[in-house]
Design a protein around this motif. Structure first.
Motif, PDB file in Angstrom:
ATOM      1  N   ALA A  12      33.087  12.996  32.578  1.00 47.41           N
ATOM      2  CA  ALA A  12      32.966  14.379  32.114  1.00 47.41           C
ATOM      3  C   ALA A  12      31.500  14.785  32.030  1.00 47.41           C
ATOM      4  CB  ALA A  12      33.651  14.541  30.763  1.00 47.41           C
ATOM      5  N   TYR A  21      34.173  17.324  27.915  1.00 51.94           N
ATOM      6  CA  TYR A  21      33.521  16.245  27.161  1.00 51.94           C
ATOM      7  C   TYR A  21      33.902  16.324  25.684  1.00 51.94           C
ATOM      8  CZ  TYR A  21      29.819  13.004  25.785  1.00 51.94           C
ATOM      9  OH  TYR A  21      29.129  11.926  25.278  1.00 51.94           O
ATOM     10  N   SER A 185      39.361  23.249  31.631  1.00 51.25           N
ATOM     11  CA  SER A 185      38.642  22.463  30.632  1.00 51.25           C
ATOM     12  C   SER A 185      38.681  23.133  29.271  1.00 51.25           C
ATOM     13  CB  SER A 185      37.189  22.272  31.075  1.00 51.25           C
ATOM     14  OG  SER A 185      37.124  21.581  32.297  1.00 51.25           O
TER      15      SER A 185
END
Length: 704
Positions: A12, A21, A185
């Motif tokens: 990530a 992340y 994400s």
């Protein structure tokens, strides 16, 4: 922190994806999300999500809320939902003049006009409203890529993260399908942060059983796949309702980058429909993907689909020698695997007339030619059989079948295949004779020296099969070729095996003669009229103006030949319907010759007429007219020779020489096919006649 999670955090970080992340950091204490980093060893479950129950139905979405969500107008959406305290002063990305006007209007008037008919008692929209396909505002915003709007909506109602539309797709499904990696994400991060859990949104399936990884893969979004494989690589082991894995979908789409990502994990599934694997699809798509999959898992080359076919069977059917060699260099034993019908890759290549693939497989695995299918047929049986009725034989296929026969003749160890018999006792020559393709029969006889006396389990030789063909032209060519090379009939009572071609010929002559009589009469009428409507017309005394020219004289001669020949053809055709069977055949044969002469001389007379009326000039135009006429004539003759020819000139000579001998075979041919020798002789006459007409035409055109 686990090793897998640590590795995912590094990936990530490499992607420079802050939201992904952050989501992974929150996964340290979340066993469910951590489980997606590595599937269990016995992973076989595929728990289906239940559709929304009746009590969870939402209201229909009002038009203003739908349009505002589509455009990503945060201020407008918040106002319609009644969240004025969260309206921002940030200018929306897309501003519509009408929307600005509405934004400045009184809130009560907006609610009154917009929500009057949508069942909202307080005049405001709600987050529970859905479109016709049951998409929520979060579905729409996620699909359109409005990041700030998505974050704002989830801040008000995080349960929308796991909401499903009519196709049971979540907002994450739509974001993955749209290929928006930042949106994917963000949703994963917000799900994890909100307490819903990224595991919940990542493992939801659509009504077709597709995960978000399936969606991203089959739409070719490589960056989204990279993100998903970072946070949940275990999804690569999942299959949808049609048993297709993400890797299989990536291969079908020919997405090399996605295949490279998915094959970094040994646990990724390669399964596809009908028990195929990704390599089955790859051999029909790409050399690069094929090599990539073989480097990943070479054992895929040995696995069969629902019909027992391996990837080598597929590659052999396509004829791509490079891919066949690529597979067999790594997994040579795959060439020996047979499908449920017993066909090896060699049989498949022979069925598709792929000589180069056969040569490649035999070079790499020399003894593979011994393989027979469930009916006891070797690959030469298949090549001879499928050189006929079972496929549409074209020039390329015929050339490749002949190349296969030549390949067998060049390799001493393969020559035993020529006379090898299947479970029914048929040799490759038997199959070629059943189909009646003269070129295949000729090469089996001439190149491989096939044994013409072998009988099958029914006691029939290749000549017996040729004699049983329904088409006269195919029968004539096959019988002439086989008998010319010494083939014999099986020993039978002659009155039991005779197929009465006399009656068949008579019926055919009666049927064709009716149409030919009309044609011949029409030609005679045209030729008769042309003699009195001459080129250049007449003068005041009724004499032809161009009578002194040489071309005019040639025109009259050709026109006379055309009319006379067509009249003779008409008379012969009428006679052929009234006389005996023997006389009928002779009359019909002669009428065809006269009709051909009539048609040709009429065409040549037209060229001369054009030349004479143009005078002495216009040489280029005359040459063009002559070239067009000759081209059509030559192509017509070549087409007839290709379609109706009983055999090549060498075979015809052998057959005529053979018929002069008094043997049992010649006697049986004379009894069963009394017109065959006559047909072959008249075919020679037709060839000679066309050569004569060609040189006559050249001589006449040279004079003009």
């Amino acid at each position: 922190m686990s090793i897998n999670l640590n590795s995912a955090l590094w990936k990530a970080n490499d992607l420079k994806d802050e939201k992904l992340y952050a989501a992974l950091l929150l996964a340290e204490g979340d066993r469910r999300l951590a489980a997606l980093l590595q599937p269990p060893a016995d992973h076989v479950s595929r728990e289906a999500d239940l559709p929304l129950d009746e009590g969870s139905r939402r209201h229909a979405m009002c038009p203003d809320l739908y349009r505002s969500t589509q455009t990503g107008s945060i201020n407008r959406v918040m106002e319609l939902l009644g969240f004025k305290e969260e309206m921002t002063c940030v200018k929306d990305d897309i501003v519509d003049p009408k929307e600005v006007k509405l934004f400045l209007e009184d809130s009560h008037e907006i609610s009154k006009r917009t929500n009057k008919h949508w069942g909202h008692g307080d005049g405001l929209c709600t987050l529970q409203e859905v479109t016709a396909e049951k998409n929520t505002v979060l579905h729409i915003a996620a699909e359109q890529g409005h990041l700030e709007l998505v974050e704002t909506i989830i801040g008000r109602d995080n349960t929308l993260l796991v909401s499903q539309n009519a196709m049971q797709e979540t907002p994450l499904h739509l974001a993955a399908r749209a290929g928006n990696r930042r949106m994917v994400s963000l949703i994963i991060f917000l799900a994890q942060e909100s307490g819903i859990g990224a595991y919940q949104v990542l493992t939801k399936r659509s009504i077709e059983g597709d995960t978000v990884l399936h969606e991203a893969t089959q739409h070719g979004h490589e960056d989204v796949v990279q993100a998903l494989m970072t946070v949940a690589p275990a999804l690569s082991a999942e299959l949808n309702n049609t048993s297709m894995s993400p890797l299989y979908l990536a291969v079908v789409r020919n997405s090399i980058g996605i295949v490279r990502i998915l094959t970094q994990y040994s646990f990724s599934s390669a399964l596809g429909r009908n028990r195929q694997n990704a390599l089955h699809a790859a051999v029909l798509q790409s050399q690069e993907i094929t090599s990539m999959l073989l480097d990943w898992k070479a054992e895929l080359a040995n696995r069969r689909d629902a019909s027992g076919n391996t990837p080598v069977h597929y590659a052999a059917s396509s004829g791509d020698v490079t891919i066949v060699k690529t597979i067999l260099d790594i997994v040579p034993l795959a060439v020996y695997i047979q499908d449920h019908e017993g066909s090896s890759p060699l049989h498949v290549a022979a069925r598709m007339c792929n000589c180069s693939a056969i040569s490649c497989m035999i070079d790499l695995c020399p003894d593979s030619f011994e393989l027979c299918d469930n009916q006891g047929r070797n690959f030469l049986h298949i090549a001879a059989q499928h050189g006929g009725k079972e496929i549409n034989l074209n020039g390329r296929d015929l050339k490749n079948i002949i190349s296969i026969i030549n390949l067998v003749s060049r390799k001493p160890d393969l020559k035993k295949l020529v006379n090898e018999r299947d479970n029914e006792g048929n040799t490759p020559l038997h199959y070629a004779s059943m189909n009646g393709f003269t070129e295949v029969i000729l090469h089996l006889l001439k190149v491989t020296e096939a044994d013409t006396t072998l009988m099958n389990n029914e006691g029939k030789t290749a000549l017996d099969h040729a004699a049983s063909l329904d088409s006269f032209f195919l029968m004539a060519g096959a019988v002439a070729t086989l008998s010319g090379y010494g083939a014999t009939f099986s020993p039978e009572r002659q009155d039991k095996v005779i197929k009465n071609w006399k009656d068949e010929t008579t019926k055919w002559i009666d049927r064709v003669s009716d149409n030919l009589i009309i044609v011949s009469v029409l030609i005679a009428t045209i030729a008769f009229s042309a003699a009195f409507n001459v080129p250049g017309s007449y003068n005041g005394d009724g004499i032809a103006n161009l009578r002194q020219t040489r071309q005019y004289s040639i025109f009259l001669v050709l026109d006379t030949i055309s009319m006379s020949a067509s009249l003779s053809a008409t008379i012969l055709l009428v006679v052929s319907k009234a006389v005996s069977k023997r006389g009928s055949w002779i009359s019909f044969s002669l009428s065809l010759i006269f009709l051909w002469i009539s048609l040709f001389t009429m065409e040549l007379a037209f060229v001369i007429a054009v030349s004479v009326v143009m005078g002495n000039g216009k040489t280029a135009t005359k040459c063009i007219v002559s070239a067009i006429s000759m081209s059509f004539f030559i192509w017509t003759v070549l087409a007839i020779l290709n379609i109706c020819s009983p055999a090549n000139l060498e075979t015809i000579r052998k057959f005529l020489s053979f018929t002069r001998k008094q043997t049992q075979t010649t006697r049986q041919i004379g009894i069963q096919f009394p017109k065959l020798a006559s047909y072959v002789k008249r075919w020679n006459l037709f060839i000679f006649l066309n050569f004569l007409l060609y040189f006559t035409t050249v001589a006449i055109l040279w004079t003009i």
